[in-house]
Design a protein around this motif. Structure first.
Motif, mmCIF file in Angstrom:
data_model
loop_
_atom_site.group_PDB
_atom_site.id
_atom_site.type_symbol
_atom_site.label_atom_id
_atom_site.label_comp_id
_atom_site.label_asym_id
_atom_site.label_seq_id
_atom_site.Cartn_x
_atom_site.Cartn_y
_atom_site.Cartn_z
ATOM 1 N N LEU A 186 0.833 -1.203 0.000
ATOM 2 C CA LEU A 186 0.000 0.000 0.000
ATOM 3 C C LEU A 186 0.868 1.254 0.000
ATOM 4 C CD1 LEU A 186 -2.704 -1.030 2.644
ATOM 5 C CD2 LEU A 186 -3.207 -0.357 0.279
ATOM 6 N N SER A 187 1.908 1.217 0.799
ATOM 7 C CA SER A 187 2.811 2.369 0.900
ATOM 8 C C SER A 187 3.584 2.563 -0.404
ATOM 9 C CB SER A 187 3.778 2.168 2.062
ATOM 10 O OG SER A 187 3.079 2.023 3.282
ATOM 11 N N PHE A 188 4.038 1.463 -0.997
ATOM 12 C CA PHE A 188 4.820 1.548 -2.234
ATOM 13 C C PHE A 188 4.012 2.196 -3.349
ATOM 14 C CE2 PHE A 188 6.059 -0.246 -6.344
ATOM 15 C CZ PHE A 188 7.392 0.131 -6.398
ATOM 16 N N TYR A 189 2.728 1.822 -3.454
ATOM 17 C CA TYR A 189 1.882 2.370 -4.517
ATOM 18 C C TYR A 189 1.205 3.679 -4.121
ATOM 19 C CZ TYR A 189 2.522 -1.791 -7.369
ATOM 20 O OH TYR A 189 3.077 -2.792 -8.144
ATOM 21 N N LYS A 190 1.570 4.205 -2.951
ATOM 22 C CA LYS A 190 1.057 5.505 -2.488
ATOM 23 C C LYS A 190 -0.474 5.555 -2.489
ATOM 24 C CE LYS A 190 5.127 8.218 -3.826
ATOM 25 N NZ LYS A 190 6.022 7.065 -4.040
ATOM 26 N N ILE A 191 -1.068 4.503 -1.968
ATOM 27 C CA ILE A 191 -2.535 4.409 -1.946
ATOM 28 C C ILE A 191 -3.061 5.056 -0.671
ATOM 29 C CG2 ILE A 191 -4.520 2.858 -2.010
ATOM 30 C CD1 ILE A 191 -2.792 0.870 -3.530
ATOM 31 N N ASP A 192 -3.568 6.264 -0.814
ATOM 32 C CA ASP A 192 -4.071 6.999 0.346
ATOM 33 C C ASP A 192 -5.589 6.963 0.451
ATOM 34 O OD1 ASP A 192 -4.665 8.654 -1.763
ATOM 35 O OD2 ASP A 192 -3.306 10.274 -1.158
ATOM 36 N N THR A 193 -6.226 6.109 -0.334
ATOM 37 C CA THR A 193 -7.679 5.954 -0.235
ATOM 38 C C THR A 193 -8.063 4.790 0.677
ATOM 39 O OG1 THR A 193 -7.661 4.580 -2.234
ATOM 40 C CG2 THR A 193 -8.126 6.943 -2.503
ATOM 41 N N VAL A 194 -7.086 4.164 1.310
ATOM 42 C CA VAL A 194 -7.359 3.074 2.245
ATOM 43 C C VAL A 194 -7.245 3.599 3.677
ATOM 44 C CG1 VAL A 194 -6.521 0.872 3.155
ATOM 45 C CG2 VAL A 194 -6.691 1.216 0.690
ATOM 46 N N ASN A 195 -8.344 3.503 4.409
ATOM 47 C CA ASN A 195 -8.396 3.872 5.822
ATOM 48 C C ASN A 195 -8.732 2.628 6.631
ATOM 49 O OD1 ASN A 195 -8.048 6.443 4.854
ATOM 50 N ND2 ASN A 195 -9.924 7.280 5.712
ATOM 51 N N VAL A 196 -7.858 2.250 7.524
ATOM 52 C CA VAL A 196 -8.041 1.038 8.323
ATOM 53 C C VAL A 196 -8.297 1.424 9.777
ATOM 54 C CG1 VAL A 196 -6.992 -1.126 9.091
ATOM 55 C CG2 VAL A 196 -6.476 -0.233 6.794
ATOM 56 N N ILE A 197 -9.339 0.854 10.372
ATOM 57 C CA ILE A 197 -9.562 1.007 11.809
ATOM 58 C C ILE A 197 -9.337 -0.349 12.454
ATOM 59 C CG2 ILE A 197 -11.138 1.674 13.645
ATOM 60 C CD1 ILE A 197 -12.530 3.537 11.808
ATOM 61 N N ILE A 198 -8.439 -0.384 13.411
ATOM 62 C CA ILE A 198 -8.071 -1.624 14.090
ATOM 63 C C ILE A 198 -8.797 -1.703 15.425
ATOM 64 C CG2 ILE A 198 -6.159 -3.010 14.980
ATOM 65 C CD1 ILE A 198 -4.316 -1.129 13.220
ATOM 66 N N ASP A 199 -9.607 -2.729 15.593
ATOM 67 C CA ASP A 199 -10.223 -2.965 16.893
ATOM 68 C C ASP A 199 -9.174 -3.628 17.783
ATOM 69 O OD1 ASP A 199 -11.823 -3.401 19.052
ATOM 70 O OD2 ASP A 199 -12.955 -5.064 18.167
ATOM 71 N N ALA A 200 -8.428 -2.815 18.486
ATOM 72 C CA ALA A 200 -7.303 -3.294 19.297
ATOM 73 C C ALA A 200 -7.787 -3.608 20.707
ATOM 74 C CB ALA A 200 -6.188 -2.246 19.312
ATOM 75 N N ASN A 201 -8.464 -4.760 20.824
ATOM 76 C CA ASN A 201 -8.987 -5.152 22.138
ATOM 77 C C ASN A 201 -8.036 -6.077 22.893
ATOM 78 O OD1 ASN A 201 -9.341 -7.683 20.952
ATOM 79 N ND2 ASN A 201 -11.541 -7.441 20.682
ATOM 80 N N GLY A 202 -6.870 -6.361 22.300
ATOM 81 C CA GLY A 202 -5.839 -7.134 22.981
ATOM 82 C C GLY A 202 -6.124 -8.610 23.124
ATOM 83 N N GLN A 203 -7.159 -9.100 22.399
ATOM 84 C CA GLN A 203 -7.574 -10.489 22.565
ATOM 85 C C GLN A 203 -7.396 -11.298 21.285
ATOM 86 O OE1 GLN A 203 -8.595 -11.545 25.654
ATOM 87 N NE2 GLN A 203 -8.143 -9.448 26.306
ATOM 88 N N SER A 204 -7.164 -12.601 21.471
ATOM 89 C CA SER A 204 -7.133 -13.535 20.349
ATOM 90 C C SER A 204 -7.868 -14.791 20.785
ATOM 91 C CB SER A 204 -5.694 -13.877 19.972
ATOM 92 O OG SER A 204 -5.123 -14.781 20.906
ATOM 93 N N ALA A 205 -8.030 -15.726 19.866
ATOM 94 C CA ALA A 205 -8.706 -16.983 20.199
ATOM 95 C C ALA A 205 -7.961 -17.747 21.280
ATOM 96 C CB ALA A 205 -8.855 -17.841 18.941
ATOM 97 N N ASP A 206 -6.666 -17.479 21.426
ATOM 98 C CA ASP A 206 -5.829 -18.186 22.399
ATOM 99 C C ASP A 206 -5.585 -17.379 23.670
ATOM 100 O OD1 ASP A 206 -5.415 -20.471 20.732
ATOM 101 O OD2 ASP A 206 -4.063 -19.252 19.525
ATOM 102 N N GLY A 207 -6.346 -16.318 23.863
ATOM 103 C CA GLY A 207 -6.171 -15.488 25.041
ATOM 104 C C GLY A 207 -5.577 -14.133 24.694
#
Length: 302
Positions: A186-207
């Motif tokens: 994404l950075s290499f192709y300078k794609i600035d139309t991608v907006n990502v929101i990360i649900d950073a809840n600190g959890q995974s299937a393994d804890g």
């Protein structure tokens, strides 16, 4: 917090909690952590048109093929695909019920659609698929959707389309190598139309993630791969909106939304450290959740 967004976020939690009680389990912590994210996206951040899909989801017509002309995508609930309009993608598709609840709360899908959830012959899948309401892609394993969005965004850029491409990810996906390959591309192709929101809840299937693998310092790592990154309280609507307006010319934007896996349903806190799937194992647990539902949201879970 904007009152309308708070009402929608509470409605999302209530609907998923009701389902969890009725069915003896569900991906409830994902509703707790992502409710404000999805409510803010659908009411404030995304430039999408009105739904062009039927209010009650149709039955499953089969996989796409040259002999199946009745195949359809669930994307119509996010409006038409127009060059100037935004597109929405959900990477952790086990959040599907949370998305369906969002569609109901924002009047894009009828509440009756939730009654079809995870039933044979219907499109309202437990793990969202490309024919499921609000979905466009068969996302596959975690960490793959960002690569698909990369391809779509690059194609849209070359066609001169101006609409943004919004992607919701989970923080566990940053343990996966393909995620980082997509970010550097994404950075290499300078794609600035991608907006990502990360649900950073600190959890995974393994804890807890930090007991499985180390993804921190996530903001610095994203920046080192050429992205613009912001870190916010994922339950604070104003912070989410402000972060979405962060300048990121020629670079993708990643918003690390720090969230709590029992936000709004604090009775779940005692289940730590396991929140991935909330399973009700006895009548006492069910009664406790029913009482909380009644006291907090006014429902009975029946």
């Amino acid at each position: 917090m904007n009152k309308d967004i708070k009402k929608i976020a509470d409605g999302i939690r209530r609907r998923v909690l009701e389902f969890t009680i009725r069915n003896g389990g569900g991906y409830l912590s994902q509703a707790c952590s992502s409710a404000e994210i999805l409510a803010t996206l659908y009411t404030k951040l995304m430039n999408i048109g009105p739904s062009v899909a039927p209010k009650i989801p149709p039955a499953f017509t089969g996989v796409p093929s040259k002999n199946n002309r009745e195949y359809f995508s669930g994307y119509g609930y996010n409006g038409p695909k127009e060059p100037q309009l935004d597109r929405f993608f959900l990477s952790p598709v086990h959040y599907a019920l949370v998305l369906y609840a969002t569609l109901v709360e924002t009047n894009r899908m009828a509440a009756e659609g939730l009654e079809m959830f995870n039933k044979d012959g219907f499109t309202v899948e437990m793990i969202g698929a490309d024919h499921s309401p609000g979905h466009e892609l068969m996302s596959g394993s975690l960490g793959q959707t960002i690569s698909q969005v990369l391809g779509i965004a690059l194609a849209r850029k070359r066609k001169g389309e101006t609409g943004k491409n919004w992607l919701v990810m989970s923080d566990g996906e940053f343990m996966i190598g393909q995620t980082w390959e997509a970010i550097e591309t994404l950075s290499f192709y300078k794609i600035d139309t991608v907006n990502v929101i990360i649900d950073a809840n600190g959890q995974s299937a393994d804890g807890k993630i930090d007991t499985v693998n180390q993804i921190e310092p996530l903001k610095k790592r994203l920046e080192s791969f050429g992205a613009v990154a912001a870190e916010v309280n994922g339950h604070d609507t104003k912070q989410l909106i402000d972060a979405a307006n962060t300048p990121h010319e020629s670079k993708p934007l990643f918003i690390i939304a720090r969230t709590i896996p029992y936000q709004g349903i604090e009775i779940l806190k005692k289940r730590a450290p396991k929140f991935h799937y909330i399973r009700i194992t006895n009548e006492q647990e069910k009664e406790e959740l029913q009482q909380f539902l009644h006291e907090r949201f006014g429902g009975d879970g029946q």
